[in-house]
Structure formats: C-alpha cells, structure tokens
Design a protein around this motif. Structure first.
Motif, PDB file in Angstrom:
ATOM      1  N   PRO A  58       7.337  23.758  16.544  1.00 55.58           N
ATOM      2  CA  PRO A  58       8.547  24.321  17.144  1.00 55.58           C
ATOM      3  C   PRO A  58       9.645  24.481  16.088  1.00 55.58           C
ATOM      4  O   PRO A  58       9.819  23.612  15.226  1.00 55.58           O
ATOM      5  N   LYS A  59      10.335  25.596  16.132  1.00 54.70           N
ATOM      6  CA  LYS A  59      11.490  25.887  15.264  1.00 54.70           C
ATOM      7  C   LYS A  59      11.129  26.200  13.817  1.00 54.70           C
ATOM      8  O   LYS A  59      12.014  26.337  12.978  1.00 54.70           O
ATOM      9  N   PHE A  60       9.817  26.280  13.477  1.00 56.58           N
ATOM     10  CA  PHE A  60       9.390  26.652  12.133  1.00 56.58           C
ATOM     11  C   PHE A  60       8.376  27.781  12.232  1.00 56.58           C
ATOM     12  O   PHE A  60       7.620  27.850  13.209  1.00 56.58           O
ATOM     13  N   PRO A  61       8.325  28.653  11.215  1.00 57.33           N
ATOM     14  CA  PRO A  61       7.263  29.665  11.214  1.00 57.33           C
ATOM     15  C   PRO A  61       5.915  28.992  10.945  1.00 57.33           C
ATOM     16  O   PRO A  61       5.872  27.895  10.377  1.00 57.33           O
ATOM     17  N   PRO A  62       4.803  29.626  11.346  1.00 60.32           N
ATOM     18  CA  PRO A  62       3.486  29.063  11.033  1.00 60.32           C
ATOM     19  C   PRO A  62       3.364  28.854   9.520  1.00 60.32           C
ATOM     20  O   PRO A  62       3.891  29.649   8.733  1.00 60.32           O
ATOM     21  N   ALA A  63       2.695  27.776   9.128  1.00 61.40           N
ATOM     22  CA  ALA A  63       2.584  27.455   7.706  1.00 61.40           C
ATOM     23  C   ALA A  63       1.140  27.111   7.348  1.00 61.40           C
ATOM     24  O   ALA A  63       0.442  26.452   8.114  1.00 61.40           O
ATOM     25  N   LEU A  64       0.736  27.564   6.177  1.00 60.73           N
ATOM     26  CA  LEU A  64      -0.577  27.220   5.630  1.00 60.73           C
ATOM     27  C   LEU A  64      -0.435  25.930   4.838  1.00 60.73           C
ATOM     28  O   LEU A  64       0.400  25.832   3.941  1.00 60.73           O
ATOM     29  N   TRP A  65      -1.254  24.928   5.180  1.00 62.46           N
ATOM     30  CA  TRP A  65      -1.273  23.645   4.474  1.00 62.46           C
ATOM     31  C   TRP A  65      -2.640  23.462   3.836  1.00 62.46           C
ATOM     32  O   TRP A  65      -3.661  23.795   4.445  1.00 62.46           O
ATOM     33  N   LYS A  66      -2.644  22.927   2.609  1.00 64.36           N
ATOM     34  CA  LYS A  66      -3.892  22.707   1.875  1.00 64.36           C
ATOM     35  C   LYS A  66      -3.935  21.264   1.371  1.00 64.36           C
ATOM     36  O   LYS A  66      -2.975  20.776   0.760  1.00 64.36           O
ATOM     37  N   VAL A  67      -5.055  20.581   1.633  1.00 64.24           N
ATOM     38  CA  VAL A  67      -5.215  19.197   1.193  1.00 64.24           C
ATOM     39  C   VAL A  67      -5.325  19.165  -0.328  1.00 64.24           C
ATOM     40  O   VAL A  67      -6.161  19.856  -0.913  1.00 64.24           O
ATOM     41  N   THR A  68      -4.468  18.355  -0.965  1.00 61.00           N
ATOM     42  CA  THR A  68      -4.458  18.248  -2.424  1.00 61.00           C
ATOM     43  C   THR A  68      -5.013  16.924  -2.923  1.00 61.00           C
ATOM     44  O   THR A  68      -5.367  16.806  -4.088  1.00 61.00           O
ATOM     45  N   ALA A  69      -5.059  15.913  -2.061  1.00 64.04           N
ATOM     46  CA  ALA A  69      -5.597  14.607  -2.453  1.00 64.04           C
ATOM     47  C   ALA A  69      -6.079  13.900  -1.198  1.00 64.04           C
ATOM     48  O   ALA A  69      -5.449  13.995  -0.139  1.00 64.04           O
ATOM     49  N   ILE A  70      -7.190  13.203  -1.337  1.00 64.69           N
ATOM     50  CA  ILE A  70      -7.702  12.426  -0.216  1.00 64.69           C
ATOM     51  C   ILE A  70      -8.399  11.192  -0.766  1.00 64.69           C
ATOM     52  O   ILE A  70      -9.113  11.269  -1.767  1.00 64.69           O
ATOM     53  N   GLU A  71      -8.093  10.066  -0.190  1.00 64.50           N
ATOM     54  CA  GLU A  71      -8.680   8.779  -0.559  1.00 64.50           C
ATOM     55  C   GLU A  71      -8.976   8.061   0.751  1.00 64.50           C
ATOM     56  O   GLU A  71      -8.535   8.512   1.799  1.00 64.50           O
ATOM     57  N   PRO A  72      -9.657   6.946   0.681  1.00 61.43           N
ATOM     58  CA  PRO A  72      -9.859   6.209   1.931  1.00 61.43           C
ATOM     59  C   PRO A  72      -8.520   5.911   2.619  1.00 61.43           C
ATOM     60  O   PRO A  72      -7.605   5.370   1.997  1.00 61.43           O
ATOM     61  N   HIS A  73      -8.399   6.365   3.841  1.00 60.56           N
ATOM     62  CA  HIS A  73      -7.241   6.104   4.698  1.00 60.56           C
ATOM     63  C   HIS A  73      -5.933   6.725   4.202  1.00 60.56           C
ATOM     64  O   HIS A  73      -4.855   6.245   4.545  1.00 60.56           O
ATOM     65  N   ARG A  74      -6.022   7.788   3.416  1.00 60.12           N
ATOM     66  CA  ARG A  74      -4.797   8.491   3.008  1.00 60.12           C
ATOM     67  C   ARG A  74      -5.106   9.912   2.560  1.00 60.12           C
ATOM     68  O   ARG A  74      -6.163  10.162   2.008  1.00 60.12           O
ATOM     69  N   PHE A  75      -4.162  10.814   2.856  1.00 60.05           N
ATOM     70  CA  PHE A  75      -4.294  12.172   2.343  1.00 60.05           C
ATOM     71  C   PHE A  75      -2.920  12.777   2.106  1.00 60.05           C
ATOM     72  O   PHE A  75      -1.916  12.352   2.665  1.00 60.05           O
ATOM     73  N   THR A  76      -2.920  13.780   1.214  1.00 60.01           N
ATOM     74  CA  THR A  76      -1.725  14.558   0.915  1.00 60.01           C
ATOM     75  C   THR A  76      -2.095  16.020   1.062  1.00 60.01           C
ATOM     76  O   THR A  76      -3.182  16.434   0.645  1.00 60.01           O
ATOM     77  N   TRP A  77      -1.204  16.766   1.679  1.00 59.77           N
ATOM     78  CA  TRP A  77      -1.385  18.212   1.691  1.00 59.77           C
ATOM     79  C   TRP A  77      -0.063  18.872   1.406  1.00 59.77           C
ATOM     80  O   TRP A  77       0.991  18.228   1.429  1.00 59.77           O
ATOM     81  N   LYS A  78      -0.125  20.169   1.028  1.00 66.12           N
ATOM     82  CA  LYS A  78       1.107  20.857   0.660  1.00 66.12           C
ATOM     83  C   LYS A  78       1.138  22.242   1.266  1.00 66.12           C
ATOM     84  O   LYS A  78       0.106  22.832   1.590  1.00 66.12           O
ATOM     85  N   SER A  79       2.361  22.727   1.403  1.00 65.96           N
ATOM     86  CA  SER A  79       2.622  24.056   1.915  1.00 65.96           C
ATOM     87  C   SER A  79       3.801  24.611   1.135  1.00 65.96           C
ATOM     88  O   SER A  79       4.567  23.853   0.541  1.00 65.96           O
ATOM     89  N   GLY A  80       3.957  25.909   1.136  1.00 61.55           N
ATOM     90  CA  GLY A  80       5.136  26.491   0.516  1.00 61.55           C
ATOM     91  C   GLY A  80       4.817  27.653  -0.379  1.00 61.55           C
ATOM     92  O   GLY A  80       3.825  28.365  -0.191  1.00 61.55           O
ATOM     93  N   MET A  81       5.674  27.797  -1.385  1.00 66.70           N
ATOM     94  CA  MET A  81       5.593  28.903  -2.328  1.00 66.70           C
ATOM     95  C   MET A  81       6.324  28.488  -3.594  1.00 66.70           C
ATOM     96  O   MET A  81       7.041  27.486  -3.579  1.00 66.70           O
ATOM     97  N   PRO A  82       6.136  29.233  -4.685  1.00 67.04           N
ATOM     98  CA  PRO A  82       6.891  28.879  -5.887  1.00 67.04           C
ATOM     99  C   PRO A  82       8.385  28.782  -5.565  1.00 67.04           C
ATOM    100  O   PRO A  82       8.935  29.629  -4.876  1.00 67.04           O
ATOM    101  N   GLY A  83       8.991  27.704  -6.000  1.00 67.56           N
ATOM    102  CA  GLY A  83      10.404  27.455  -5.725  1.00 67.56           C
ATOM    103  C   GLY A  83      10.631  26.505  -4.568  1.00 67.56           C
ATOM    104  O   GLY A  83      11.690  25.907  -4.452  1.00 67.56           O
ATOM    105  N   LEU A  84       9.609  26.372  -3.686  1.00 65.60           N
ATOM    106  CA  LEU A  84       9.721  25.439  -2.577  1.00 65.60           C
ATOM    107  C   LEU A  84       8.327  24.990  -2.150  1.00 65.60           C
ATOM    108  O   LEU A  84       7.560  25.757  -1.581  1.00 65.60           O
ATOM    109  N   TRP A  85       8.007  23.761  -2.476  1.00 65.67           N
ATOM    110  CA  TRP A  85       6.746  23.153  -2.034  1.00 65.67           C
ATOM    111  C   TRP A  85       7.091  21.984  -1.134  1.00 65.67           C
ATOM    112  O   TRP A  85       8.021  21.216  -1.404  1.00 65.67           O
TER     113      TRP A  85
END
Length: 141
Positions: A58-85
C-alpha cells in the motif's frame, strides 16, 4: 537511528526453524502482514541468492526485489535503481523464549537520506506490522 536505517526486533515464542519457515516463504507474506498486498516470485524452486519477486505494498509502486545474500536463518534482498537502493534484511536467532527476529530496511545511494526522511513514518509502521504478523503467524502452527 539515522534517516537511512530502520530496524525492529521481535521476540517470538517459536523455534527459529519455524520462524524462518514463515519468514522465507515470501509468497505468503500478504496472508499475515498488512504491509504487503502481494508478492509474486519470478523464479521457480528454492529461495536462493538471485531469487526475484515483485512486491506490491500500500502507498508504494510495485517493486522488484532480488535476493543478494542468504545464510541459515537470514536473508538480504534489494530493490531500487542507481542513486537509490533499498536493502531489506531479515534474520532469526535463538533466544531463551524461542526466537528473536530482526527486520530492517536501509536506504542507500545519493537519494537514500532523502527517501529515508520522506518515508520514515510508513517504513517504521510497515516494519511494526511485519514484526507483529510474523510473531502471530509463527506462534500459531
């Protein structure tokens, strides 16, 4: 807390494996948090580095997220574009009562500080909703 990093911890009366199961099953987040309208995985198979999803909130445009790191019981993903990640980090650690989940969002890049200031209230509210929903869903099996 600065204007670019927002984080919340929640203690959950469930084993870390259970909390991780709920947390990493991203396609079902809209069932337990009002901060997500829908998530559609773009890849088949396990949730791994490189996995991608379109998230509607809600209140945000749809965003593409991509997993950048994954370990047991943790993950990081990112969305954005150059200038704003935007980085979303999710982790689960054991504690005396079961588990502690940590959820965070970090805005980086040239526009990161501005976006952090502009979305501060909604970002904090969405993290609270996600933490509450994760707790409730993990504790009810």
């Amino acid at each position: 807390m600065d204007n670019t990093l927002f984080s919340i911890n929640v203690d959950i009366a469930a084993r870390p494996d259970r909390v991780w199961q709920v947390m990493s099953d991203v396609e079902h987040w809209s069932e337990w948090t009002a901060s997500v309208t829908s998530i559609r995985r773009l890849d088949k198979g396990p949730f791994v580095v490189g996995s991608r999803a379109i998230i509607k909130q809600p209140k945000f445009p749809p965003a593409l997220w991509k997993v950048t790191a994954i370990e047991p019981h943790r993950f990081t993903w990112k969305s954005g574009m150059p200038g704003l990640w935007v980085f979303g980090r999710h982790s689960v650690d054991p504690n005396a009562g079961g588990s502690r989940a940590t959820l965070s969002v970090e805005y980086t890049g040239l526009l990161g500080p501005l976006m952090g200031r502009l979305t501060r209230g909604i970002t904090k509210r969405y993290l609270e909703l996600e933490a509450e929903g994760l707790k409730k869903r993990s504790e009810t099996a």
